[in-house]
Design a protein around this motif. Structure first.
Motif, short mmCIF file in Angstrom:
data_model
loop_
_atom_site.label_atom_id
_atom_site.label_comp_id
_atom_site.label_asym_id
_atom_site.label_seq_id
_atom_site.Cartn_x
_atom_site.Cartn_y
_atom_site.Cartn_z
N UNK A 164 -2.95 14.93 5.54
CA UNK A 164 -2.86 15.77 6.72
C UNK A 164 -4.16 16.55 6.89
N UNK A 165 -4.86 16.30 7.97
CA UNK A 165 -6.09 17.02 8.28
C UNK A 165 -5.80 18.07 9.34
N UNK A 166 -6.81 18.81 9.71
CA UNK A 166 -6.64 19.81 10.76
C UNK A 166 -6.46 19.17 12.13
N UNK A 167 -6.70 17.86 12.23
CA UNK A 167 -6.56 17.17 13.52
C UNK A 167 -5.50 16.08 13.53
N UNK A 168 -4.73 15.97 12.45
CA UNK A 168 -3.72 14.92 12.36
C UNK A 168 -3.89 14.13 11.08
N UNK A 169 -3.02 13.12 10.89
CA UNK A 169 -3.01 12.38 9.62
C UNK A 169 -3.99 11.21 9.62
N UNK A 178 0.86 -1.19 0.00
CA UNK A 178 0.00 0.00 0.00
C UNK A 178 0.89 1.23 0.00
N UNK A 179 0.90 1.95 -1.12
CA UNK A 179 1.68 3.18 -1.24
C UNK A 179 0.83 4.34 -0.75
N UNK A 180 1.35 5.07 0.22
CA UNK A 180 0.57 6.13 0.88
C UNK A 180 1.42 7.39 0.99
N UNK A 181 1.61 8.07 -0.14
CA UNK A 181 2.41 9.29 -0.13
C UNK A 181 1.72 10.38 0.69
N UNK A 182 2.51 11.33 1.14
CA UNK A 182 1.94 12.47 1.85
C UNK A 182 1.15 13.35 0.87
N UNK A 183 -0.15 13.41 1.10
CA UNK A 183 -1.02 14.37 0.42
C UNK A 183 -1.03 14.26 -1.11
N UNK A 184 -0.81 13.06 -1.62
CA UNK A 184 -0.99 12.84 -3.06
C UNK A 184 -1.13 11.36 -3.33
N UNK A 185 -1.87 11.04 -4.39
CA UNK A 185 -2.04 9.65 -4.81
C UNK A 185 -1.19 9.35 -6.04
N UNK A 186 -0.51 10.37 -6.55
CA UNK A 186 0.26 10.22 -7.78
C UNK A 186 1.34 9.15 -7.66
N UNK A 190 -5.05 7.96 6.74
CA UNK A 190 -4.75 7.29 5.48
C UNK A 190 -6.04 6.80 4.84
N UNK A 191 -6.11 6.97 3.54
CA UNK A 191 -7.18 6.37 2.75
C UNK A 191 -6.58 5.31 1.84
N UNK A 192 -7.11 4.09 1.89
CA UNK A 192 -6.69 3.02 0.99
C UNK A 192 -7.81 2.67 0.03
N UNK A 193 -7.44 2.12 -1.12
CA UNK A 193 -8.40 1.74 -2.16
C UNK A 193 -9.18 2.95 -2.66
N UNK A 194 -8.51 4.08 -2.73
CA UNK A 194 -9.15 5.29 -3.25
C UNK A 194 -8.74 5.49 -4.71
N UNK A 195 -9.43 6.37 -5.39
CA UNK A 195 -9.18 6.59 -6.82
C UNK A 195 -8.57 7.96 -7.10
N UNK A 196 -8.92 8.94 -6.26
CA UNK A 196 -8.54 10.32 -6.53
C UNK A 196 -7.89 10.96 -5.31
N UNK A 197 -7.10 12.01 -5.58
CA UNK A 197 -6.49 12.79 -4.51
C UNK A 197 -7.55 13.32 -3.55
N UNK A 198 -7.21 13.32 -2.28
CA UNK A 198 -8.02 13.98 -1.26
C UNK A 198 -7.17 15.12 -0.71
N UNK A 199 -7.65 16.35 -0.77
CA UNK A 199 -6.81 17.49 -0.39
C UNK A 199 -6.47 17.52 1.09
#
Length: 241
Positions: free
Chosen positions: A71-76, A38-46, A78-87
């Motif tokens: 990174x959310x306003x309350x901490x990090x 599971x590749x989980x880059x910081x703030x990008x799915x690229x 992770x989203x897995x099995x997603x398709x698009x970037x989440x800001x």
């Protein structure tokens, strides 16, 4: 039924604090018997998308789960099995909502770490969102103290959440460590979550020198981008911390 070896929470050159190239990641995983990652880059799915293509071009011997550490306003989170970037910069509730709208897994990394308190998802949000969280790390490969494992397990049990261990690898030396073995091929969200009910954990102690390597990686990235102002801010922050 066989078993499948999986690494979760992995960073590459697409994260701001890693310069890990794909060829080293790929070869080390194959040598270590890893079948899913599971590749989980910081703030990008690229990065996850690009590494998935890289693996497919080489026969798909290593299968990639698309993910992002947000990174959310309350901490990090992770989203897995997603398709698009989440800001980045949304509230934990908004972030969880967007992961679930994509049919993804809501995964909480390092829920306790005194050295990385700024990135830890605050427990009040875990409590508020527990019905929407799918799994939570009970061990993180970058936790420098075994005491953090104890606290993470307590948090997981307090809210009745499925446990995972995350490698949180940023460097070559952390690959192939802190993995899980599961009974079902995690080709989708449902099989991944089903597998967590009979998972085997293989945790390892933190390689503390890898934290230093990550700091060097960040400096290298600042220099390559010509961002000397950012480099200066980072150095000053470390000196005054």
């Amino acid at each position: 039924m066989g078993s499948y070896r999986i690494l979760t929470h992995i960073h590459t050159k697409f994260s701001h604090d890693s310069i890990l190239p794909f060829f080293l990641l790929y070869n080390k995983c194959l040598k270590s018997g890893i079948q899913y990652i599971a590749i989980t880059e910081h703030n990008n799915i690229q990065g996850a998308r690009e590494f998935q293509k890289y693996c497919e071009e080489r026969g798909n011997k290593l299968k990639v789960i698309l993910g992002e550490e947000i990174m959310t306003t309350g901490g990090e989170i992770i989203g897995l099995y997603i398709r698009d970037d989440i800001p980045a910069g949304l509230s934990p509730a908004q972030t969880v909502k967007m992961i679930r709208e994509q049919g993804g897994v809501v995964y909480v990394p390092h829920p306790y770490d005194e050295k990385r308190h700024k990135t830890v998802l605050k427990e009040k949000y875990i409590n508020e969102l527990k019905s929407q969280i799918d799994c939570i790390e009970c061990h993180n490969g970058r936790n420098i103290s075994e005491y953090y494992d104890i606290k993470q397990n307590q948090i997981a049990e307090r809210y009745g959440l499925l446990k995972v261990i995350g490698a949180d690898a940023h460097t070559y030396f952390e690959l192939g460590r802190n993995y899980m073995e599961i009974e079902y091929p995690p080709d989708d969200k449902d099989h991944f979550l089903k597998a967590l009910y009979s998972v085997s954990f293989f945790p390892c102690r933190c390689l503390t020198y890898c934290h230093r390597l990550t700091q060097i990686d960040r400096i290298i990235k600042f220099i390559l981008k010509g961002d000397f102002r950012g480099l200066f801010r980072t150095v000053i922050r470390k000196l005054t911390y």
